[in-house]
Design a protein around this motif. Structure first.
Motif, mmCIF file in Angstrom:
data_model
loop_
_atom_site.group_PDB
_atom_site.id
_atom_site.type_symbol
_atom_site.label_atom_id
_atom_site.label_comp_id
_atom_site.label_asym_id
_atom_site.label_seq_id
_atom_site.Cartn_x
_atom_site.Cartn_y
_atom_site.Cartn_z
ATOM 1 N N VAL A 128 -38.794 17.702 -5.356
ATOM 2 C CA VAL A 128 -38.014 18.148 -4.204
ATOM 3 C C VAL A 128 -38.620 19.380 -3.532
ATOM 4 C CG1 VAL A 128 -35.737 18.966 -3.478
ATOM 5 C CG2 VAL A 128 -35.929 17.155 -5.185
ATOM 6 N N GLU A 129 -39.121 20.306 -4.309
ATOM 7 C CA GLU A 129 -39.664 21.537 -3.737
ATOM 8 C C GLU A 129 -40.908 21.297 -2.880
ATOM 9 O OE1 GLU A 129 -41.470 20.743 -7.663
ATOM 10 O OE2 GLU A 129 -39.395 20.944 -7.036
ATOM 11 N N LYS A 130 -41.579 20.161 -3.064
ATOM 12 C CA LYS A 130 -42.765 19.837 -2.266
ATOM 13 C C LYS A 130 -42.440 19.037 -1.007
ATOM 14 C CE LYS A 130 -46.203 19.659 -5.970
ATOM 15 N NZ LYS A 130 -47.201 18.762 -6.604
ATOM 16 N N CYS A 131 -41.260 18.450 -0.940
ATOM 17 C CA CYS A 131 -40.906 17.562 0.166
ATOM 18 C C CYS A 131 -40.705 18.351 1.452
ATOM 19 C CB CYS A 131 -39.649 16.757 -0.157
ATOM 20 S SG CYS A 131 -39.188 15.601 1.155
ATOM 21 N N SER A 132 -41.430 17.951 2.508
ATOM 22 C CA SER A 132 -41.302 18.617 3.809
ATOM 23 C C SER A 132 -40.291 17.916 4.711
ATOM 24 C CB SER A 132 -42.662 18.654 4.507
ATOM 25 O OG SER A 132 -43.082 17.331 4.840
ATOM 26 N N GLY A 133 -39.798 16.763 4.277
ATOM 27 C CA GLY A 133 -38.823 16.029 5.079
ATOM 28 C C GLY A 133 -39.426 15.288 6.254
ATOM 29 N N CYS A 134 -40.712 15.004 6.198
ATOM 30 C CA CYS A 134 -41.388 14.346 7.326
ATOM 31 C C CYS A 134 -40.948 12.894 7.532
ATOM 32 C CB CYS A 134 -42.901 14.402 7.157
ATOM 33 S SG CYS A 134 -43.556 13.375 5.813
ATOM 34 N N GLY A 135 -40.530 12.229 6.454
ATOM 35 C CA GLY A 135 -40.044 10.859 6.572
ATOM 36 C C GLY A 135 -41.099 9.772 6.562
ATOM 37 N N LEU A 136 -42.361 10.126 6.378
ATOM 38 C CA LEU A 136 -43.408 9.105 6.336
ATOM 39 C C LEU A 136 -43.171 8.092 5.222
ATOM 40 C CD1 LEU A 136 -46.646 11.188 7.012
ATOM 41 C CD2 LEU A 136 -45.585 9.491 8.513
ATOM 42 N N CYS A 137 -42.759 8.572 4.073
ATOM 43 C CA CYS A 137 -42.512 7.682 2.934
ATOM 44 C C CYS A 137 -41.381 6.701 3.239
ATOM 45 C CB CYS A 137 -42.190 8.476 1.676
ATOM 46 S SG CYS A 137 -40.779 9.596 1.858
ATOM 47 N N ASN B 80 -30.459 15.608 3.925
ATOM 48 C CA ASN B 80 -30.686 17.033 4.207
ATOM 49 C C ASN B 80 -32.172 17.360 4.269
ATOM 50 O OD1 ASN B 80 -27.899 17.600 4.281
ATOM 51 N ND2 ASN B 80 -27.852 17.759 2.054
ATOM 52 N N ASN B 81 -32.941 16.491 4.924
ATOM 53 C CA ASN B 81 -34.390 16.644 5.103
ATOM 54 C C ASN B 81 -35.183 16.654 3.801
ATOM 55 O OD1 ASN B 81 -34.445 16.573 7.904
ATOM 56 N ND2 ASN B 81 -33.996 18.751 8.054
ATOM 57 N N VAL B 82 -34.679 15.989 2.796
ATOM 58 C CA VAL B 82 -35.393 15.822 1.527
ATOM 59 C C VAL B 82 -35.301 14.351 1.153
ATOM 60 C CG1 VAL B 82 -35.470 16.424 -0.931
ATOM 61 C CG2 VAL B 82 -34.910 18.168 0.761
ATOM 62 N N VAL B 83 -36.430 13.767 0.770
ATOM 63 C CA VAL B 83 -36.423 12.355 0.391
ATOM 64 C C VAL B 83 -35.646 12.167 -0.910
ATOM 65 C CG1 VAL B 83 -38.593 12.369 -0.916
ATOM 66 C CG2 VAL B 83 -37.826 10.276 0.181
#
Length: 68
Positions: free
Chosen positions: A6-15, A28-31
């Protein structure tokens, strides 16, 4: 199933955009991984989500087993 750091997730949504079985969602902008029985591709280790993640937040762990 992929695991999320979670701490690495930028919330970009590519995944989320490449997940063929729709087990990933942004909360909340976290995968977040939503386990679903119909996720047959992930049991075959597609790893597309891990491949596209720019921050390395997704990890698709697997165990290598050697036969005799």
């Amino acid at each position: 199933m992929p695991t999320v750091e979670v701490e690495k997730c930028s919330g970009c949504g590519l995944c989320v955009s490449v997940c063929q079985c729709n087990i990933l969602v942004l909360v909340n902008n976290v995968v977040t991984v939503v386990e679903r029985e119909e996720c047959w591709r992930c049991t075959r280790w597609c790893t597309l989500c891990e491949t596209v993640c720019p921050t390395g937040a997704l990890i698709c762990p697997f165990e290598v087993v050697f036969g005799e």
